[in-house]
Design a protein around this motif. Structure first.
Motif, PDB file in Angstrom:
ATOM      1  N   UNK A 241       0.825  -1.209   0.000  1.00 14.37           N
ATOM      2  CA  UNK A 241       0.000   0.000   0.000  1.00 14.37           C
ATOM      3  C   UNK A 241       0.864   1.265   0.000  1.00 14.37           C
ATOM      4  N   UNK A 242       2.004   1.217   0.684  1.00 16.22           N
ATOM      5  CA  UNK A 242       2.925   2.368   0.654  1.00 16.22           C
ATOM      6  C   UNK A 242       3.367   2.668  -0.779  1.00 16.22           C
ATOM      7  N   UNK A 243       3.768   1.622  -1.495  1.00 16.35           N
ATOM      8  CA  UNK A 243       4.250   1.785  -2.870  1.00 16.35           C
ATOM      9  C   UNK A 243       3.136   2.311  -3.765  1.00 16.35           C
ATOM     10  N   UNK A 244       1.932   1.718  -3.639  1.00 20.36           N
ATOM     11  CA  UNK A 244       0.815   2.128  -4.494  1.00 20.36           C
ATOM     12  C   UNK A 244       0.377   3.555  -4.185  1.00 20.36           C
ATOM     13  N   UNK A 245       0.412   3.942  -2.919  1.00 18.59           N
ATOM     14  CA  UNK A 245       0.094   5.332  -2.568  1.00 18.59           C
ATOM     15  C   UNK A 245       1.096   6.286  -3.209  1.00 18.59           C
ATOM     16  N   UNK A 262     -13.349   5.417  14.908  1.00 16.93           N
ATOM     17  CA  UNK A 262     -13.502   5.825  16.307  1.00 16.93           C
ATOM     18  C   UNK A 262     -13.964   4.667  17.179  1.00 16.93           C
ATOM     19  N   UNK A 263     -14.273   3.533  16.542  1.00 20.01           N
ATOM     20  CA  UNK A 263     -14.706   2.347  17.273  1.00 20.01           C
ATOM     21  C   UNK A 263     -14.094   1.107  16.617  1.00 20.01           C
ATOM     22  N   UNK A 264     -14.249  -0.026  17.262  1.00 19.91           N
ATOM     23  CA  UNK A 264     -13.810  -1.287  16.674  1.00 19.91           C
ATOM     24  C   UNK A 264     -14.674  -1.587  15.444  1.00 19.91           C
ATOM     25  N   UNK A 265     -14.203  -2.495  14.605  1.00 21.60           N
ATOM     26  CA  UNK A 265     -14.898  -2.841  13.365  1.00 21.60           C
ATOM     27  C   UNK A 265     -15.338  -4.297  13.386  1.00 21.60           C
ATOM     28  N   UNK A 266     -16.191  -4.646  12.421  1.00 30.02           N
ATOM     29  CA  UNK A 266     -16.586  -6.045  12.274  1.00 30.02           C
ATOM     30  C   UNK A 266     -15.364  -6.867  11.839  1.00 30.02           C
ATOM     31  N   UNK A 267     -15.240  -8.102  12.310  1.00 32.25           N
ATOM     32  CA  UNK A 267     -14.018  -8.898  12.055  1.00 32.25           C
ATOM     33  C   UNK A 267     -14.018  -9.600  10.701  1.00 32.25           C
ATOM     34  N   UNK A 268     -14.150  -8.820   9.640  1.00 26.72           N
ATOM     35  CA  UNK A 268     -14.197  -9.397   8.299  1.00 26.72           C
ATOM     36  C   UNK A 268     -12.954  -9.054   7.471  1.00 26.72           C
ATOM     37  N   UNK A 269     -12.098  -8.185   8.015  1.00 22.18           N
ATOM     38  CA  UNK A 269     -10.948  -7.679   7.256  1.00 22.18           C
ATOM     39  C   UNK A 269      -9.683  -8.474   7.580  1.00 22.18           C
ATOM     40  N   UNK A 270      -9.016  -8.941   6.532  1.00 23.21           N
ATOM     41  CA  UNK A 270      -7.816  -9.758   6.715  1.00 23.21           C
ATOM     42  C   UNK A 270      -6.684  -8.947   7.361  1.00 23.21           C
ATOM     43  N   UNK A 271      -6.633  -7.662   7.077  1.00 25.82           N
ATOM     44  CA  UNK A 271      -5.608  -6.799   7.678  1.00 25.82           C
ATOM     45  C   UNK A 271      -6.289  -5.794   8.610  1.00 25.82           C
ATOM     46  N   UNK A 272      -7.081  -4.889   8.049  1.00 26.48           N
ATOM     47  CA  UNK A 272      -7.852  -3.936   8.847  1.00 26.48           C
ATOM     48  C   UNK A 272      -8.799  -3.202   7.909  1.00 26.48           C
ATOM     49  N   UNK A 273      -9.780  -2.539   8.480  1.00 24.92           N
ATOM     50  CA  UNK A 273     -10.729  -1.775   7.673  1.00 24.92           C
ATOM     51  C   UNK A 273     -10.030  -0.624   6.950  1.00 24.92           C
ATOM     52  N   UNK A 274      -9.074   0.013   7.638  1.00 22.35           N
ATOM     53  CA  UNK A 274      -8.396   1.162   7.025  1.00 22.35           C
ATOM     54  C   UNK A 274      -7.578   0.733   5.807  1.00 22.35           C
ATOM     55  N   UNK A 275      -6.926  -0.434   5.858  1.00 21.67           N
ATOM     56  CA  UNK A 275      -6.194  -0.944   4.696  1.00 21.67           C
ATOM     57  C   UNK A 275      -7.166  -1.279   3.564  1.00 21.67           C
ATOM     58  N   UNK A 276      -8.321  -1.826   3.925  1.00 29.54           N
ATOM     59  CA  UNK A 276      -9.343  -2.149   2.930  1.00 29.54           C
ATOM     60  C   UNK A 276      -9.807  -0.883   2.215  1.00 29.54           C
ATOM     61  N   UNK A 277     -10.041   0.180   2.985  1.00 27.56           N
ATOM     62  CA  UNK A 277     -10.503   1.444   2.402  1.00 27.56           C
ATOM     63  C   UNK A 277      -9.464   2.048   1.460  1.00 27.56           C
ATOM     64  N   UNK A 278      -8.201   1.975   1.848  1.00 26.69           N
ATOM     65  CA  UNK A 278      -7.129   2.504   0.994  1.00 26.69           C
ATOM     66  C   UNK A 278      -7.022   1.678  -0.287  1.00 26.69           C
ATOM     67  N   UNK A 279      -7.167   0.348  -0.169  1.00 33.71           N
ATOM     68  CA  UNK A 279      -7.102  -0.518  -1.348  1.00 33.71           C
ATOM     69  C   UNK A 279      -8.224  -0.187  -2.326  1.00 33.71           C
TER      70      UNK A 279
END
Length: 302
Positions: A241-245, A262-279
């Motif tokens: 993600x660093x390289x692609x950014x 601001x809160x925890x997320x549903x446990x569906x993301x292999x890495x995290x929700x924030x990485x999913x959003x950036x992808x």
């Protein structure tokens, strides 16, 4: 193992056991030896070196099926074990025959892939059978979510994301529920010990504990420290993600920090929700950033 049966057929924790007394495995009923060392916690071990992990898993599986049959009978159901369904070439561990339907219970102790789990579940569904999966010890969370255990997650509006561990040694069910994750933090979840299937059904239908926990100031500081470390090491998905950014004229650090929840997320993301959003923003195949979860409709949680 930390529990064994004494001569009175009572479960005893290793920390309270006596070196001079005899103890037996609660699963296979073979003699076990109390071991107390300076480095490891007190525990029980089988006396014979020929006792393999595979042998132990088989005995646990058989003990679990006996418990399920006992609990099913206590509920007044017609219970059968090792029932074959020729049309789908499957053999169910236990089947409960209810007044208007039949429920298959599979007790999964050995390794299984998400693809095979999906295939078996769909095969039962095609014959009109509901299938409930209980898992063995190898699938417990141990403070970390992975594809290994996430594939068994289900969702119920009363308890959120959950899965059920059948602890054959302790002769009980352990419900892991309210499972949730946050970027760069350990997952949160609760555990409820239940004596049988009846208690499990009652708990799920009567409890109301389904909310995403807020990220406290202390948690946020810990989160940022962990992110700083991940950014510095720059490996795996972080590096990608660093390289692609960079190639897309985006500041990776800024994108992460401004998208932290601001809160925890549903446990569906292999890495995290924030990485999913950036992808998603970068046009990367975001599906690869989700766990394979046969029993979850992602669209309800993204």
């Amino acid at each position: 193992m930390f529990y064994a049966l004494n001569s009175q057929n009572q479960l005893v924790h290793a920390s309270a056991a006596d070196l001079l007394k005899e103890y037996y495995c609660p699963v296979c009923r073979q003699p076990v030896k109390l071991r107390i060392g300076k480095l490891n916690s007190a525990h029980f071990a089988h006396q014979h070196s020929t006792f393999s992990n595979q042998h132990y898993d088989t005995n646990v599986h058989q003990a679990g099926k006996r418990l399920l049959m006992k609990w099913g009978n206590e509920l007044g159901y017609n219970v059968q074990s090792e029932v074959s369904f020729k049309a789908i070439q499957r053999r169910a561990d236990v089947i409960l025959k209810l007044p208007k339907s039949q429920v298959v219970i599979e007790y999964q102790c050995s390794p299984i892939s998400a693809a095979e789990l999906t295939k078996r579940s769909r095969a039962y569904a095609q014959t009109g059978l509901q299938c409930i999966w209980l898992v063995g010890k190898r699938y417990c969370l141990h403070g970390r979510i992975s594809q290994h255990n996430a594939q068994f997650f289900r969702y119920h509006p009363n308890i959120g994301f959950y899965f059920i561990y059948l602890n054959a040694e302790m002769q009980r069910l352990e419900l892991y529920y309210q499972i949730q994750q946050a970027a760069f933090l350990r997952p949160k979840y609760r555990i409820k010990f239940l004596a049988n299937l009846k208690e499990l059904i009652q708990f799920i239908h009567h409890v109301k504990e389904n909310h995403l926990n807020k990220i406290s100031v202390k948690m946020r500081m810990h989160q940022i420290r962990n992110f700083n470390r991940a950014e510095a090491y720059s490996t795996g998905m972080t590096r990608k993600l660093q390289v692609q950014c960079y190639l897309n004229h985006l500041e990776f650090r800024q994108e992460v920090l401004q998208n932290l929840s601001s809160s925890f997320d549903y446990p569906i993301y292999r890495y995290s929700k924030v990485y999913f959003q950036i992808a998603v923003q970068l046009g990367i195949n975001s599906k690869k950033l989700l766990y394979q979860m046969p029993f979850i409709n992602y669209h309800n949680f993204i």
